[in-house]
Design a protein around this motif. Sequence first.
Motif, PDB file in Angstrom:
ATOM      1  N   ALA A 302       0.814  -1.220   0.000  1.00 20.69           N
ATOM      2  CA  ALA A 302       0.000   0.000   0.000  1.00 20.69           C
ATOM      3  C   ALA A 302       0.849   1.273   0.000  1.00 20.69           C
ATOM      4  N   GLU A 303       2.071   1.161   0.523  1.00 23.46           N
ATOM      5  CA  GLU A 303       2.938   2.337   0.589  1.00 23.46           C
ATOM      6  C   GLU A 303       3.632   2.643  -0.736  1.00 23.46           C
ATOM      7  N   LEU A 304       3.658   1.683  -1.652  1.00 23.20           N
ATOM      8  CA  LEU A 304       4.337   1.901  -2.928  1.00 23.20           C
ATOM      9  C   LEU A 304       3.542   2.842  -3.819  1.00 23.20           C
ATOM     10  N   GLN A 305       4.262   3.704  -4.500  1.00 17.68           N
ATOM     11  CA  GLN A 305       3.648   4.568  -5.510  1.00 17.68           C
ATOM     12  C   GLN A 305       4.207   4.182  -6.873  1.00 17.68           C
ATOM     13  N   HIS A 306       3.355   4.105  -7.869  1.00 15.11           N
ATOM     14  CA  HIS A 306       3.724   3.554  -9.161  1.00 15.11           C
ATOM     15  C   HIS A 306       3.661   4.614 -10.250  1.00 15.11           C
ATOM     16  N   LEU A 307       4.778   4.822 -10.912  1.00 20.39           N
ATOM     17  CA  LEU A 307       4.808   5.761 -12.025  1.00 20.39           C
ATOM     18  C   LEU A 307       3.851   5.337 -13.127  1.00 20.39           C
ATOM     19  N   GLU A 308       3.672   4.025 -13.272  1.00 18.99           N
ATOM     20  CA  GLU A 308       2.775   3.508 -14.311  1.00 18.99           C
ATOM     21  C   GLU A 308       1.336   3.940 -14.069  1.00 18.99           C
ATOM     22  N   MET A 309       1.029   4.295 -12.823  1.00 16.86           N
ATOM     23  CA  MET A 309      -0.329   4.726 -12.467  1.00 16.86           C
ATOM     24  C   MET A 309      -0.337   6.197 -12.038  1.00 16.86           C
ATOM     25  N   VAL A 314      -1.452   0.829  -5.066  1.00 15.03           N
ATOM     26  CA  VAL A 314      -2.418  -0.268  -5.146  1.00 15.03           C
ATOM     27  C   VAL A 314      -2.490  -0.924  -3.779  1.00 15.03           C
ATOM     28  N   THR A 315      -3.524  -1.689  -3.571  1.00 15.78           N
ATOM     29  CA  THR A 315      -3.701  -2.400  -2.302  1.00 15.78           C
ATOM     30  C   THR A 315      -3.954  -3.875  -2.569  1.00 15.78           C
ATOM     31  N   VAL A 316      -3.812  -4.666  -1.516  1.00 13.37           N
ATOM     32  CA  VAL A 316      -4.098  -6.097  -1.629  1.00 13.37           C
ATOM     33  C   VAL A 316      -5.011  -6.512  -0.480  1.00 13.37           C
TER      34      VAL A 316
END
Length: 360
Positions: A302-309, A314-316
């Motif tokens: 949840a802490e990751l930020q994605h350049l692709e988005m 995102v969460t799981v």
Amino acid sequence: MNKQSKWIHQFFKVYWIVIGVHFFSQWGSFVFLDYDDDAYHFYIYILIMPTLLMSLVTLITRWIYIRWNHLSFYVLFSASTLITWTIIYLNYDIRIITALCLLPILSAVVFFRRRLLWIPSVLQLIAFTSLYLADSHFRNYLSSFDVIAVISFIIVSTFIAHIIVASGIEILADLQLTMSAKQDLIVKNAIMSKLSKTDGLTNLYNQISFRDYYNTAFDYATKGAKLHLALIDIDDFKVINDTYGHQAGDTILGKVSQVIQQHMSSSDIAARYGGEEFALLLFDQTFEEAYALVESIRSSVAELQHLEMNGKSVTVSIGLQSYGSEKTKEQLFEQVDTYLYEAKRTGKNKTVTAPHTEVS
């Protein structure tokens, strides 16, 4: 010590054995057989002096080998020639004794170098010729046929040694080729085995491999081993694919799998079970530790930020359950899948386990 040095040291041992055998053979012949010589001449000129000479040659050869290792072959073959022809000279009345000159030639075969074979061969011819020309008793004892036979014997033996070495080198080359092909096959089989067991996108185990591990793990659990099963699913993954494209979705899958691998121990099993779903088998830990582990995975994702988005995260959702003797392996899997479905149905980005414990 390399193999070449090992063989050279073995030759030195053989020299001492030959010297010892010759000493006791001569002494035994004088004592127990009808030896045509007086005691003084025998002990001084037949027994003691030749033995001291051969021993001195061996000691000097060993010293040269230690001091100048690059001369090892030359001094080794020279020493064997001197020892051989000393014995031949002392016993030339024994017709077959000249066959000893074959030993230095055959010793060169051990090193599997064809260019070395002519060194002992030439030394044998030089030693025989020198002895023949220098000693009239030795010369008179040999007939013309003996001279031709000895020279021919040395030359023919050298050619036979060449054939042996050439054949050995060819067999060795074939063996190396076979071993190389076998090693290539082992590597290819290992790669194919890994490819058949792992998912190419996430580098985790695939569903087939997971089922095999799950069956084995469940069997161990029935015998008392600790086992926890977790199912992880990326929330709204279809929306990610539809909004940002399947390439972005594949990247997200890879990043989530990396987070999972970073939190897993070497004894645990992680697999891509299908689509955006992952399955974990956790061993050798309490339920609380397993719960903390999957929670750390959830929070890290949840802490990751994605350049692709465009910098979004995102969460799981996670379902978790420990082995219990009241359930079969199918029932355990279905129970965890139910917890996962409940986590997604009740808000996502949470872990659900018995008795419906939730953390979000």
